[in-house]
Motif scaffolding. Structure first.
Motif, short mmCIF file in Angstrom:
data_model
loop_
_atom_site.label_atom_id
_atom_site.label_comp_id
_atom_site.label_asym_id
_atom_site.label_seq_id
_atom_site.Cartn_x
_atom_site.Cartn_y
_atom_site.Cartn_z
N ILE A 1 11.79 3.80 2.95
CA ILE A 1 10.87 2.66 3.12
C ILE A 1 9.92 2.91 4.29
N ILE A 2 10.44 3.47 5.40
CA ILE A 2 9.58 3.78 6.56
C ILE A 2 8.53 4.81 6.17
N PHE A 3 8.95 5.82 5.40
CA PHE A 3 8.00 6.84 4.93
C PHE A 3 6.90 6.22 4.06
N ILE A 4 7.29 5.31 3.14
CA ILE A 4 6.31 4.64 2.28
C ILE A 4 5.30 3.87 3.13
N LEU A 5 5.77 3.17 4.18
CA LEU A 5 4.88 2.41 5.07
C LEU A 5 3.88 3.34 5.76
N MET A 6 4.39 4.39 6.40
CA MET A 6 3.51 5.31 7.15
C MET A 6 2.56 6.05 6.21
N PHE A 7 3.05 6.46 5.07
CA PHE A 7 2.20 7.19 4.13
C PHE A 7 1.11 6.28 3.56
N SER A 8 1.48 5.06 3.21
CA SER A 8 0.52 4.14 2.57
C SER A 8 -0.58 3.71 3.52
N PHE A 9 -0.23 3.41 4.77
CA PHE A 9 -1.20 2.83 5.69
C PHE A 9 -1.86 3.83 6.63
N VAL A 10 -1.32 5.06 6.72
CA VAL A 10 -1.89 6.04 7.65
C VAL A 10 -2.33 7.31 6.93
N THR A 11 -1.41 7.95 6.23
CA THR A 11 -1.71 9.26 5.63
C THR A 11 -2.61 9.14 4.41
N LEU A 12 -2.29 8.21 3.51
CA LEU A 12 -3.05 8.09 2.26
C LEU A 12 -4.53 7.75 2.48
N PRO A 13 -4.88 6.78 3.36
CA PRO A 13 -6.32 6.53 3.60
C PRO A 13 -7.06 7.75 4.13
N THR A 14 -6.39 8.55 4.97
CA THR A 14 -7.02 9.76 5.50
C THR A 14 -7.26 10.78 4.40
N ILE A 15 -6.25 10.97 3.53
CA ILE A 15 -6.39 11.92 2.42
C ILE A 15 -7.48 11.46 1.45
#
Length: 605
Positions: A73-87
């Motif tokens: 769940i923590i990974f989903i949060l960080m990926f969705s709000f930080v990594t995904l917008p950058t990619i």
């Protein structure tokens, strides 16, 4: 049923439909709940473990499953709000663009950051070294803080504030972990209250309600018999020791207190020695890692992993010494277990704290004007957040490798020796016990590293999820084939609460370094989303200034002393009310216990 059917005849059409729909909805929800249990992760495996080894060991594997889900769940949060917008912005998906951070009012020297990405002819082992240390090709990926250099992401006409999202996502991960742990702790706390009742009630619980009806294996049943026998023996031993303590003379009390003081001085000396060694090794590793030639693979890897090796050795040797010393302190058996556990917890978690303190002392080392004009040691740490993230990454990888290596090169050979060698010494050593408390401390240590590292390495929770997923099967195979269950197990009901209480300590420890990094240490000017802010926290007031004036005044008012002091007083009053309520409930409980005693002795009552 006949009575209810008769009543339905006189109901209106609307009430009949309402009752029928309510009944159908309850049935659907009940069936859905039953079906959802079949998709629970490792449901069948945990039931098999529970049937063969009892609920105490099952509680460890359930705890491991909880950490897998939490990290996912923590990974989903960080990926969705930080990594995904950058990619998305990097590849221009949805007509998105990226606004790079302009280096305004920043000295040029502070903005120089040249990641050691692999260039030119690359040796095959260089990729292995990069994978183990987080340098080279991994340093320039989305795994670490330095990759996120955007100020805002424009998706069509919508502006996405990446620095604010980065900070809030990190806080959300810690807050989610806190709430989830507290929620799970409530049930275990209630059970521990029941089991910490008076000796008579505890005795009745063991004799009349102590059997584990999940057990299906005869060997496990025999083990449960031994466990119950051990618990009763431990209770009798506690009663004997309590009587012995009550009968101690002043001379004996002085002797035991003097011995305890002496042993605690030894424990403090051991802890201090471990902390000092970690500090020295970390400073040495940071200073020498850049001096060693990259072609010298073994030396470079050894220097990079030196802090992790020393911390692992301290975590292994320290508990052995504590377990030996506790025998001479003459505590009650239950308190002996808790004190040893707390010392081991403090050693493991404080080691991480000392490592971070060593890094911060190097980052903030401003002797001979090293920090001018950036506010931190920019020559050694041009992107210090990524360096901290790499240290957490190395600790997690090394911890995982040690667990695998111990199972493969210690547990399995020992099993083969015990099975095929009739030598008396080998048989005397026997199989390694599956010690629940040691295994729990192992994964809590790794989880604390994950929480601290999430801010500096946003994708570290994904690595933790994979790590714990593999560890589940490693520990399961080890338990079934190479280990034996401990003859002196900890109680299953209290263990669940104890695991979560220790995990909560790890989470509180994680809050401290992350909070200091965000609020106190100047953010890197050469990398990351907070390059234009003195500290990472400054993005919050800077964002609030963009709000309408009325909303600004409300938010700044909430953050002021004028609001904080009355709020604190109200919270204290509420707390005192609940303390008084708990005291009143305790009196009622005591009265009910007295009535139960009367029931036993007075048939008329």
């Amino acid at each position: 049923r006949d009575s209810r059917q008769a009543d339905i005849k006189y109901l209106s059409g609307w009430k009949k439909w309402k009752r029928a729909s309510s009944k159908s909805l309850k049935k659907i929800l009940s069936e859905a709940k039953g079906l959802s249990s079949y998709v629970v992760l490792w449901r069948h495996d945990i039931h098999i473990i529970e049937g063969r080894f009892g609920t105490a060991i099952q509680s460890y594997f359930s705890f491991l499953r909880f950490l897998v889900l939490l990290n996912f769940i923590i990974f989903i949060l960080m990926f969705s709000f930080v990594t995904l917008p950058t990619i998305i912005s990097d590849y221009g998906i949805f007509n998105s663009t990226i606004a790079k951070i302009s280096s305004k009012n920043i000295e040029y020297n502070c903005t120089i950051y040249e990641p050691s990405g692999n260039k030119g002819l690359i040796y095959f082992y260089t990729y292995l070294q990069d994978l183990l240390t987080g340098t080279g090709f991994l340093e320039v990926t989305s795994l670490f803080y330095g990759y996120y250099t955007a100020d805002a992401v424009w998706i069509s006409i919508m502006r996405y504030n990446l620095p604010l999202a980065y900070l809030l996502a990190a806080f959300a991960c810690l807050a989610l972990s806190l709430l989830w742990i507290i929620k799970r702790s409530v049930g275990g706390f209630k059970q521990s209250l029941v089991h910490d009742a008076d000796p008579f009630q505890s005795y009745c619980n063991k004799v009349f309600a102590g059997w584990d009806f999940c057990i299906t294996d005869p060997d496990a049943a025999q083990l449960k018999h031994r466990s119950l026998k051990y618990e009763l023996q431990m209770d009798l031993e506690e009663e004997r020791l309590k009587q012995k303590i009550a009968d101690r003379t002043i001379k004996e009390r002085l002797r035991i207190y003097s011995l305890r003081i002496f042993i605690n001085i030894i424990v403090i000396a051991i802890l201090s020695g471990c902390f000092y060694l970690i500090y020295i090794v970390t400073v040495f590793s940071q200073e020498k890692s850049s001096d060693i030639s990259s072609t010298n693979f073994q030396a470079n890897l050894l220097v990079q992993y030196l802090p992790s090796i020393v911390i692992t050795l301290a975590n292994f040797i320290g508990p052995l010494i504590f377990s030996f010393l506790i025998r001479y302190e003459e505590y009650l058996p239950a308190f002996e277990i808790i004190l040893t556990l707390m010392r081991c917890v403090f050693l493991r978690l404080a080691n991480i704290g000392v490592l971070l303190f060593s890094l911060w002392s190097q980052i903030s080392d401003c002797a001979t004007d090293k920090c001018e004009p950036c506010g931190y040691n920019y020559k050694l740490y041009p992107c210090w957040e990524s360096d901290v993230g790499r240290e957490m990454y190395k600790l997690m990888i090394f911890d995982f490798l040690i667990i695998l290596a111990f199972t493969l090169f210690v547990d399995f050979p020992r099993k083969l020796l015990v099975t095929h060698c009739s030598c008396k010494i080998v048989q005397w050593f026997g199989l390694q016990e599956f010690n629940i408390s040691d295994n729990v401390l192992e994964i809590i240590y790794g989880q604390t590293i994950c929480w601290i590292g999430t801010f500096f390495s946003p994708l570290l929770p994904a690595i933790a999820t994979v790590k714990y997923f593999i560890i589940f099967y490693v520990k399961k195979i080890s338990l079934i084939h190479t280990r034996k269950t401990a003859d002196k197990p900890i109680r299953a009901s209290s263990s669940k609460f104890l695991f979560l209480a220790v995990l909560l300590i790890g989470l509180v420890l994680a809050f401290i370094p992350v909070g200091i990094s965000i609020a106190s240490i100047p953010s890197s000017k050469a990398c990351g989303p907070f390059r234009n802010f003195n500290t990472s926290w400054e993005v919050v007031p800077d964002t609030i200034l963009e709000f309408p004036r009325g909303l600004q005044q409300v938010l700044f008012g909430i953050a002021s002393e004028a609001f904080a002091v009355p709020f604190f007083i109200v919270v204290c009053l509420i707390m005192f009310y609940f303390i008084a309520l708990a005291g009143a409930h305790k009196q009622v409980v005591d009265q009910l216990k007295e009535q139960l005693v009367l029931v036993r002795f007075d048939p008329l009552y």
